[in-house]
Design an enzyme around this catalytic site. Structure first.
Site, PDB file in Angstrom:
ATOM      1  CD  GLU A 110     -13.561  30.933  -9.195  1.00  9.70           C
ATOM      2  OE1 GLU A 110     -13.112  32.033  -9.560  1.00  9.70           O
ATOM      3  OE2 GLU A 110     -14.236  30.763  -8.172  1.00  9.70           O
ATOM      4  CG  ASP A 114      -2.293  36.496 -18.233  1.00 13.18           C
ATOM      5  OD1 ASP A 114      -2.174  37.224 -17.231  1.00 13.18           O
ATOM      6  OD2 ASP A 114      -1.351  36.183 -18.968  1.00 13.18           O
ATOM      7  CE  LYS A 306       1.504  32.728 -12.154  1.00 13.75           C
ATOM      8  NZ  LYS A 306       1.230  34.146 -12.260  1.00 13.75           N
ATOM      9  CB  CYS A 397      21.984  27.485 -52.017  1.00 12.32           C
ATOM     10  SG  CYS A 397      21.751  25.936 -51.110  1.00 12.32           S
ATOM     11  CB  CYS A 400      24.077  23.514 -54.241  1.00 10.43           C
ATOM     12  SG  CYS A 400      22.637  24.555 -54.491  1.00 10.43           S
ATOM     13  CB  CYS A 415      18.148  26.700 -52.939  1.00 10.63           C
ATOM     14  SG  CYS A 415      19.270  25.755 -53.984  1.00 10.63           S
ATOM     15  CB  CYS A 421      20.084  21.783 -53.814  1.00 11.54           C
ATOM     16  SG  CYS A 421      20.567  22.405 -52.197  1.00 11.54           S
TER      17      CYS A 421
HETATM   18  S1  IVH Z   1      -9.789  35.765  -6.818  1.00  9.69           S
HETATM   19  C1  IVH Z   1      -8.664  37.480  -2.751  1.00  9.69           C
HETATM   20  N1  IVH Z   1     -10.426  34.571  -9.055  1.00  9.69           N
HETATM   21  O1  IVH Z   1      -5.391  36.740 -10.447  1.00  9.69           O
HETATM   22  C2  IVH Z   1      -8.949  36.773  -3.999  1.00  9.69           C
HETATM   23  N2  IVH Z   1      -8.581  36.081  -9.102  1.00  9.69           N
HETATM   24  O2  IVH Z   1      -2.922  36.373  -8.816  1.00  9.69           O
HETATM   25  C3  IVH Z   1      -8.882  37.675  -5.172  1.00  9.69           C
HETATM   26  N3  IVH Z   1      -7.575  36.417 -11.328  1.00  9.69           N
HETATM   27  O3  IVH Z   1      -5.555  39.682  -8.541  1.00  9.69           O
HETATM   28  C4  IVH Z   1      -8.671  37.038  -6.488  1.00  9.69           C
HETATM   29  N4  IVH Z   1      -8.924  35.034 -12.412  1.00  9.69           N
HETATM   30  O4  IVH Z   1      -6.509  39.716 -10.980  1.00  9.69           O
HETATM   31  C5  IVH Z   1      -9.586  35.436  -8.455  1.00  9.69           C
HETATM   32  N5  IVH Z   1     -11.148  33.468 -10.974  1.00  9.69           N
HETATM   33  C6  IVH Z   1     -10.316  34.335 -10.382  1.00  9.69           C
HETATM   34  C7  IVH Z   1      -9.289  35.019 -11.104  1.00  9.69           C
HETATM   35  C8  IVH Z   1      -8.438  35.886 -10.420  1.00  9.69           C
HETATM   36  C9  IVH Z   1      -7.896  35.888 -12.518  1.00  9.69           C
HETATM   37  C10 IVH Z   1      -6.463  37.367 -11.118  1.00  9.69           C
HETATM   38  C11 IVH Z   1      -6.839  38.557 -10.259  1.00  9.69           C
HETATM   39  C12 IVH Z   1      -5.963  38.452  -9.023  1.00  9.69           C
HETATM   40  C13 IVH Z   1      -4.809  37.651  -9.535  1.00  9.69           C
HETATM   41  C14 IVH Z   1      -4.103  36.930  -8.389  1.00  9.69           C
END
Ligand code: IVH
Length: 667
Positions: A110, A114, A306, A397, A400, A415, A421
């Site tokens: 998934e 952010d 990440k 400039c 020049c 310029c 130039c």
């Molecule tokens: S699952 C115990 N699924 O990422 C599992 N988290 O670094 C709980 N987040 O605290 C999290 N997308 O705020 C899950 N598809 C997703 C997510 C997700 C974003 C965030 C969430 C979590 C943090 C963990």
């Protein structure tokens, strides 16, 4: 009007909200929606006792809160452990397989949005609590604010009890719009959509929250409505109840599929309308999750993968002035090299002098830089100021000595000594020889400088007079390199098309796309100048504007250029040397990009012309500027602000090269 009819109207409006905000596919016009909403408000005013908590009118509270109530969780809301590369991910995979007795489970993959984590509790189908994560054990009750998010149902389609977890976020285009408004009001912009979403959800006045439109995606069913088939099936179930879930979730049943899915995501990252900082990989089966258990901090059945960081700090070494071929003096910050999103950044354009003043920046400062959805590195702000003088705009400039002038928009310094130039000459020749124009192999920055200082070349036409003995006599230039360059010049001349030649001249406003349009009409550069000689300026401008894609400004620039004595002398010299190729005739193609119009801009890993040729080969059209008709903006490094702003304004998705590859592959 009966109470039942009132409830039906509430349901109808709720469904229209969902279609509009969640599915982005409204089925009625804004006017019809407003009429229904006005009717609802009138009924509620006449029958205050009828009003239900899930009415769309109840989303925005009218009295600011004095604070948020604390929410205590008996079982803490866990966070996720992180991985950063395929090896770490493989270690997680192996741990899971081992923990399950040697069997590979199904994983869900998934996007890791952010945003800002929240937990929603529905009782009897009605939203009763929205809580923040807080420290995991103690969160805050932000129900009033979360209710302003239109895609979050206040009432589900069935009266069930369910607890779900997810992320509140702000779409990139909304973020850009709110930040533009903030900048216009002279306020410091927000750093990223996550900070803005987090700040907004903690505002005390729901009316202010409503002015910062946010969205939500729920990604875990914590309690109730957990389908035995597993996590993804449970998400489908809550989606059927009206809860917004991600449409991007995937699954993988073995390591190869998992790795392939994760790898494919890197390229798609920027194509999403919201920021993601990675992926979340989870074991799908709840039974298997229970078998794996949790550590004190993290579940053993899930992990975050990440993506490389997009915001980092580094130290500024010095200011550099970049003089382009149009004479614009762009301030560039030279940085201590630092890794951002997988590439090393050592210089960042500050775009213009307003930006320099706003940043209040000087040598030795520590700055926060980002390579965001915008792809191009940007300085977000100074995090630590050194005791050095602040940078100010130059008045002359440095190449020049000519006093600088301000362009119409007042923030660009130019310029005006265009043809004399040395910096502009250098830039003009480099551009002419560059990838995407004449593609003269081996004619780089250093050699151009050498040719100019030795006087072997004063303009682009002189390049075609160069001989191998002349070149071999240059310092640090061998006989072989000399021969190669002469061959490259001959090849460039033979391979050139009229449009690439016209684009290579550096006529203001005439890029590759416009040059193609002009070459499509005149077929050769010599025919264009012959047409100019045969008519007045007015007549030429009229003939040029008759070409699709050529407006008044462009036409005047072309007319001015071919009638400018210096420019014309260079054109005549080119033609005299046989550099006057014919434009080939283009054919129509069907492909993954048929019907799509793309605008390509900025510095890419291969010449822009090559990229455009591939788009055309895939059936796509090329546009020189971004309008509401543009399907995608393909942005390379150094993409100009204007193009990005136009894309934001017209809702045109901005993609990078990887995103383009996905489109070309039919994705
Ligand atoms: S699952 C115990 N699924 O990422 C599992 N988290 O670094 C709980 N987040 O605290 C999290 N997308 O705020 C899950 N598809 C997703 C997510 C997700 C974003 C965030 C969430 C979590 C943090 C963990």
């Amino acid at each position: 009007m009966t109470h039942d009819e009132y409830l039906a109207l509430v349901a109808e409006l709720t469904e229209h909200d969902r279609r509009y905000y969640d599915a982005a596919a409204p089925t009625i016009s804004d006017g019809e929606y407003d009429r229904l909403a006005a009717k609802l408000r009138a009924i509620e005013a006449a029958h205050p006792a009828w009003v239900v908590a899930w009415s769309p009118t109840q989303r925005v509270g009218h009295t600011p809160l004095s604070g948020f109530a604390k929410v205590v969780r008996p079982v803490p809301m866990l966070s996720l452990d992180n991985t950063y590369d395929a090896d770490d991910l493989r270690a997680f995979f192996d741990r899971v397989v081992k923990g399950l007795g040697g069997e590979a489970p199904r994983f869900s993959i998934e996007p890791k949005i952010d945003g800002f984590g929240i937990e929603l509790t529905y009782v009897g189908g009605v939203l009763t609590l929205a809580a923040t994560r807080g420290d995991g054990t103690i969160g805050e009750d932000v129900t009033a604010n979360v209710k302003t998010i239109r895609t979050i149902p206040v009432r589900l389609r069935e009266p069930v009890d369910v607890v779900v977890r997810g992320e509140v976020y702000m779409a990139k285009d909304v973020f850009a719009r709110l930040n533009a408004e903030r900048l216009a009001a002279g306020e410091e912009p927000w750093k990223n959509p996550r900070n803005l979403a987090a700040g907004s959800i903690k505002l005390l006045d729901a009316r202010e929250v409503a002015a910062r439109p946010m969205l939500a995606i729920l990604y875990e069913v914590v309690d109730g409505e957990r389908i035995a088939a597993g996590h993804l099936a449970s998400l489908a179930r809550i989606a059927a109840l009206g809860i917004p879930t991600s449409r991007e979730n995937q699954h993988a049943d073995d390591w190869d599929a998992l790795l392939a899915a994760v790898t494919a995501w890197q390229a798609r990252r920027d194509a999403l309308p919201y920021e993601i900082d990675g992926l979340v990989i989870k074991v799908d089966s709840f039974d298997q999750r229970a078998q794996l258990g949790v550590t004190s901090k993290f579940p053993r059945w899930a992990i975050a993968y990440k993506f490389p960081a997009r915001q980092v700090t580094t130290r500024v070494k010095q200011l550099e002035l970049n003089v382009g071929r149009t004479g614009a003096m762009t301030p560039v910050a030279i940085l201590e090299p630092v890794e951002v999103s997988g590439t090393t950044v050592s210089r960042v354009s500050l775009h213009n002098w307003d930006q320099v003043a706003r940043l209040d920046i000087g040598d030795g400062d520590r700055v926060l830089i980002e390579k965001a959805g915008e792809i191009i590195p940007q300085v977000l702000g100074v995090t630590e100021r050194a005791a050095t003088p602040r940078w100010t705009a130059p008045t002359t400039c440095h190449e020049c000595g000519t006093p600088l002038v301000r362009e119409d928009d007042k923030v660009v310094l130019v310029c005006p000594n265009r043809l004399q130039c040395p910096a502009q000459r250098q830039a003009a020749i480099e551009f002419f020889a560059g990838r995407g124009q004449l593609n003269i192999d081996g004619l780089g920055e250093k050699l151009v400088a050498q040719l100019l200082t030795t006087g072997l070349v004063t303009d682009v036409a002189d390049l075609f007079d160069l001989t191998a003995p002349q070149l071999a006599a240059l310092e640090r230039f061998g006989e072989l390199s000399a021969k190669n360059l002469v061959a490259a010049l001959a090849k460039a001349k033979a391979d050139a098309t009229a449009s690439r030649l016209i684009a290579a001249l550096g006529i203001p406003h005439v890029g590759g796309v416009v040059a193609k349009a002009i070459a499509g009409r005149y077929r050769r550069l010599s025919a264009l100048v012959a047409a100019a000689d045969a008519t007045s300026s007015e007549a030429l401008v009229e003939a040029l504007t008759a070409i699709e894609g050529v407006g008044e400004v462009i036409a005047r620039a072309v007319d001015g250029f071919v009638r400018d004595p210096h420019a014309r002398a260079v054109i005549d010299k080119l033609i005299a040397r046989g550099v006057d190729p014919e434009e080939p005739v283009a054919a129509v193609v069907e492909g993954p990009l048929t019907g799509k119009t793309l605008c390509v801009t900025g510095t890419l890993s291969v010449p822009r012309g090559q990229v455009e040729a591939r788009i055309v080969a895939a059936g796509g059209k090329i546009a020189g500027s971004v309008s509401k008709k543009t399907s995608y903006l393909v942005a390379g490094a150094d993409t100009g602000k204007a193009k990005l702003e136009a894309a934001t304004k017209h809702g045109v998705p901005v993609i990078d090269e990887a995103g383009l590859e996905a489109l070309l592959a039919g994705g």
